[in-house]
Scaffold this motif. Structure first.
Motif, PDB file in Angstrom:
ATOM      1  N   THR A   1       0.719  -1.157  -0.499  1.00  0.00           N
ATOM      2  CA  THR A   1      -0.303   0.550  -0.096  1.00  0.00           C
ATOM      3  C   THR A   1       1.465   1.104   0.001  1.00  0.00           C
ATOM      4  O   THR A   1       0.155   2.440  -0.902  1.00  0.00           O
ATOM      5  CB  THR A   1      -1.255  -0.435   1.173  1.00  0.00           C
ATOM      6  N   ASP A   2       1.863   1.567   1.189  1.00  0.00           N
ATOM      7  CA  ASP A   2       2.493   2.682   0.865  1.00  0.00           C
ATOM      8  C   ASP A   2       3.795   2.487  -0.637  1.00  0.00           C
ATOM      9  O   ASP A   2       3.655   3.753  -0.995  1.00  0.00           O
ATOM     10  CB  ASP A   2       3.528   2.462   1.964  1.00  0.00           C
TER      11      ASP A   2
ATOM     12  N   GLU B   1       4.077  15.977   3.676  1.00  0.00           N
ATOM     13  CA  GLU B   1       4.649  14.894   3.459  1.00  0.00           C
ATOM     14  C   GLU B   1       6.283  15.248   3.348  1.00  0.00           C
ATOM     15  O   GLU B   1       7.373  14.125   4.098  1.00  0.00           O
ATOM     16  CB  GLU B   1       4.539  14.586   2.050  1.00  0.00           C
TER      17      GLU B   1
ATOM     18  N   VAL C   1       1.546   7.131  -6.097  1.00  0.00           N
ATOM     19  CA  VAL C   1       0.339   8.204  -7.054  1.00  0.00           C
ATOM     20  C   VAL C   1       0.460   9.974  -6.895  1.00  0.00           C
ATOM     21  O   VAL C   1       0.340  10.404  -7.436  1.00  0.00           O
ATOM     22  CB  VAL C   1      -1.086   7.505  -5.696  1.00  0.00           C
ATOM     23  N   PHE C   2       1.398   9.579  -5.257  1.00  0.00           N
ATOM     24  CA  PHE C   2       1.735  11.111  -5.029  1.00  0.00           C
ATOM     25  C   PHE C   2       3.289  12.187  -5.736  1.00  0.00           C
ATOM     26  O   PHE C   2       3.029  12.580  -5.339  1.00  0.00           O
ATOM     27  CB  PHE C   2       2.358  11.134  -3.637  1.00  0.00           C
TER      28      PHE C   2
ATOM     29  N   ARG D   1       2.055   1.858  -3.557  1.00  0.00           N
ATOM     30  CA  ARG D   1       1.787   2.089  -4.504  1.00  0.00           C
ATOM     31  C   ARG D   1       0.959   4.160  -4.122  1.00  0.00           C
ATOM     32  O   ARG D   1       0.365   4.768  -4.997  1.00  0.00           O
ATOM     33  CB  ARG D   1       0.227   1.942  -3.810  1.00  0.00           C
ATOM     34  N   LEU D   2       0.744   4.359  -2.749  1.00  0.00           N
ATOM     35  CA  LEU D   2       0.709   5.776  -2.406  1.00  0.00           C
ATOM     36  C   LEU D   2       1.981   6.558  -2.782  1.00  0.00           C
ATOM     37  O   LEU D   2       1.259   7.906  -3.322  1.00  0.00           O
ATOM     38  CB  LEU D   2       0.520   5.839  -0.943  1.00  0.00           C
TER      39      LEU D   2
ATOM     40  N   ASP E   1      -1.000   9.364  11.841  1.00  0.00           N
ATOM     41  CA  ASP E   1       0.734   8.824  11.156  1.00  0.00           C
ATOM     42  C   ASP E   1       1.680   8.101  12.338  1.00  0.00           C
ATOM     43  O   ASP E   1       2.576   7.025  12.378  1.00  0.00           O
ATOM     44  CB  ASP E   1       1.392   9.880  10.459  1.00  0.00           C
TER      45      ASP E   1
END
Length: 414
Positions: A7-8, A104, A14-15, A10-11, A163
C-alpha cells in the motif's frame, strides 16, 4: 512484501505523479478558458518553471531528508503556485498539492505554516482570482483563508496522530515478532538443555546404581567369599587326604567366585580407573588428548596421591574429560595445564588454558546461568559429592576451571 508495504509503495507512486497531473489539468483548463486578460506566455513559462522545480527535488531523494532544503523547496513551490493562481484561478486545482507536500516533506511548525500558506493561495482561487479580491473581496478572502487554515491545520494534526500511531503499532509489531523469535530460540535451547540434563541424569543414575551394586558386592559377597576361603585354608591343614580333596575343590570354587566378584566391581568403574589410580588415569587422558589435538598439555600432581573413593575419582576424571573437550571445541588454545592437588581434606583438579576465553557472568539467551551443557553436568556431578566448581575467564584471556571435592578415602562413607 506485506500488505502495508504494498500500500505504501502504491501511495508513493500516486503522490509522485499527482503534482504533474494536476499541473497539466490546470494548464489545460486555463488554455481552454483563456481570455484576453490571461497572459499565455507567462502562464506557460511559469508552468515549465514549476515542472522543473518539482523535478529538481523529486530526482534527488536524498534531499528529502534535509529540513532546510525541504523548506526552500516548499517556499519556491508556494511562490510558483501563488503566481499561477494570480494569473489564472483555474490553477487552484494544482495549488492543492501544497497540502500534500506540506504534510509529506515538512516537519513541525513548517508543516503547519505550509498548510496556512496553501489555504491562503486556495482562497484566491475560490474567489475567482486577484481581480475580484482587489475589487473589494478582501474580507471574504480573509474569512475563507482563516476557515481553510483552521481546517487544514486540524486535519494535519489528526493525520499526524494517525501516522504516529501507525508507526508505533508497526514498531510494536516488529518488536513482538522479534520477541517471539527470541522466545522460540530460547524454548528450543531449553528443550536441548532439558534433553541433555535428562541424559546426564539418567547416566548419573545408572552410574550411581552400578556403583552402589559394586559396593554391595564388594562389602558382602566378595568379603564373604574371602572369609570362606580363609576358613577353608585353615581347615585344609587338619584334614585327611580324602577330605582334603573336597576342601580343595571348595577353595577353588571360592577363589573363582571371588575373582568374578572383583571383576564385577571393577567393571563399573571407568576403563582408565580400572587399571590405574586417578593421577595415572588423568595423565593418560591428557597425553591422548594432546596427541589428538596437537596442543601442549602438562599434568602436575601436588601433595600425597592416595586412593580415593570411587565416586571421587570418577567425578574428577569426568571433570578433566569435559574440561579438555570444552578446550577443544571452544578455546582454540595452544597450551593446557592440569594440576591435581591432594590436600588434607579435599582433592582439587585445576584445568587452565590460554585460549579465547568467555564471560562467565553472561546469561544465556533463555535467561539461565552461564556455561554450556557440559559445564552444567560437570557442576552437578561435583555438587553431588558436596564439592564445588569455580570458573574464571574473560574474553581473550583464557579460562581456568577448578573442581574441588571432599577427600573421601577408599572405604569411606559418602
Amino acid at each position: 512484501m506485506s500488505l502495508r508495504e504494498e500500500t505504501d509503495r502504491r501511495l508513493v507512486a500516486v503522490f509522485t505523479v499527482l503534482p504533474y497531473a494536476l499541473l497539466a489539468v490546470g494548464t489545460t483548463l486555463t488554455l481552454i478558458q483563456q481570455t484576453t486578460t490571461v497572459p499565455i506566455p507567462a502562464v506557460l513559462g511559469l508552468t515549465l518553471a514549476t515542472t522543473a522545480w518539482m523535478l529538481c527535488f523529486d530526482t534527488r531523494p536524498r534531499w528529502q531528508g534535509r529540513r532546510s532544503l525541504m523548506g526552500l523547496y516548499y517556499a519556491g513551490l508556494a511562490v510558483l503556485s501563488a503566481s499561477l493562481v494570480v494569473l489564472a484561478p483555474s490553477y487552484g486545482i494544482f495549488a492543492f498539492i501544497g497540502y500534500v507536500h506540506a504534510f509529506e516533506r515538512l516537519r513541525g511548525v513548517l508543516r503547519q505554516a505550509g498548510a496556512v500558506v496553501t489555504s491562503m493561495i486556495m482562497a484566491v482561487s475560490y474567489l475567482g482570482g486577484m481581480r475580484n479580491i482587489a475589487e473589494g473581496a478582501w474580507w471574504e478572502w480573509a474569512a475563507i483563508s482563516l476557515v481553510s487554515s483552521v481546517l487544514s491545520v486540524s486535519c494535519f494534526a489528526l493525520l499526524d496522530l494517525v501516522d504516529r500511531r501507525g508507526r508505533e503499532q508497526e514498531r510494536a509489531l516488529t518488536e513482538s515478532h522479534e520477541a517471539n523469535a527470541r522466545l522460540e530460540a530460547a524454548l528450543e535451547e531449553n528443550a536441548g538443555l532439558h534433553a541433555q540434563l535428562l541424559v546426564q541424569a539418567r547416566e548419573a543414575g545408572v552410574l550411581d546404581e552400578r556403583q552402589r551394586m559394586a559396593r554391595e558386592i564388594h562389602d558382602t559377597l566378595a568379603q564373604g567369599l574371602a572369609g570362606i576361603l580363609t576358613q577353608l585354608q585353615a581347615v585344609e591343614l587338619r584334614l585327611d587326604e580324602p577330605l582334603r580333596r573336597h576342601v580343595t575343590n571348595a577353595m577353588n570354587l571360592a577363589r573363582e567366585s571371588l575373582a568374578e566378584a572383583r571383576r564385577t566391581v571393577h567393571a563399573v568403574e571407568p576403563a582408565m580407573l580400572a587399571e590405574a589410580r586417578l593421577p595415572e588415569a588423568i595423565g593418560e587422558l591428557a597425553r591422548n588428548w594432546a596427541r589428538l589435538h596437537d596442543v601442549e598439555t602438562v599434568l602436575t600432581t601436588d601433595g600425597d596421591p592416595r586412593p580415593m573413593h570411587t565416586d571421587v575419582e570418577v567425578a574428577l576424571l569426568r571433570a578433566a574429560q569435559e574440561a579438555l573437550a570444552n578446550v577443544a571445541k571452544h578455546a582454540g588454545a595452544s597450551r593446557v595445564g592440569l594440576t591435581l592437588s591432594y590436600l588434607e581434606d579435599r582433592v582439587v583438579l585445576d584445568v587452565r588454558d590460554d585460549g579465547s576465553g568467555f564471560d562467565p557472568r553472561a546469561k544465556r539467551a533463555n535467561g539461565s546461568g552461564p556455561g554450556g551443557f557440559g559445564l552444567v553436568g560437570m557442576r552437578q556431578r561435583v555438587q553431588r559429592l558436596a564439592g564445588r566448581l569455580d570458573i574464571e575467564s574473560e574474553p581473550g584471556a583464557g579460562t581456568a576451571i577448578s573442581a574441588s571435592v571432599p577427600a573421601i578415602p577408599v572405604g569411606g562413607e559418602r
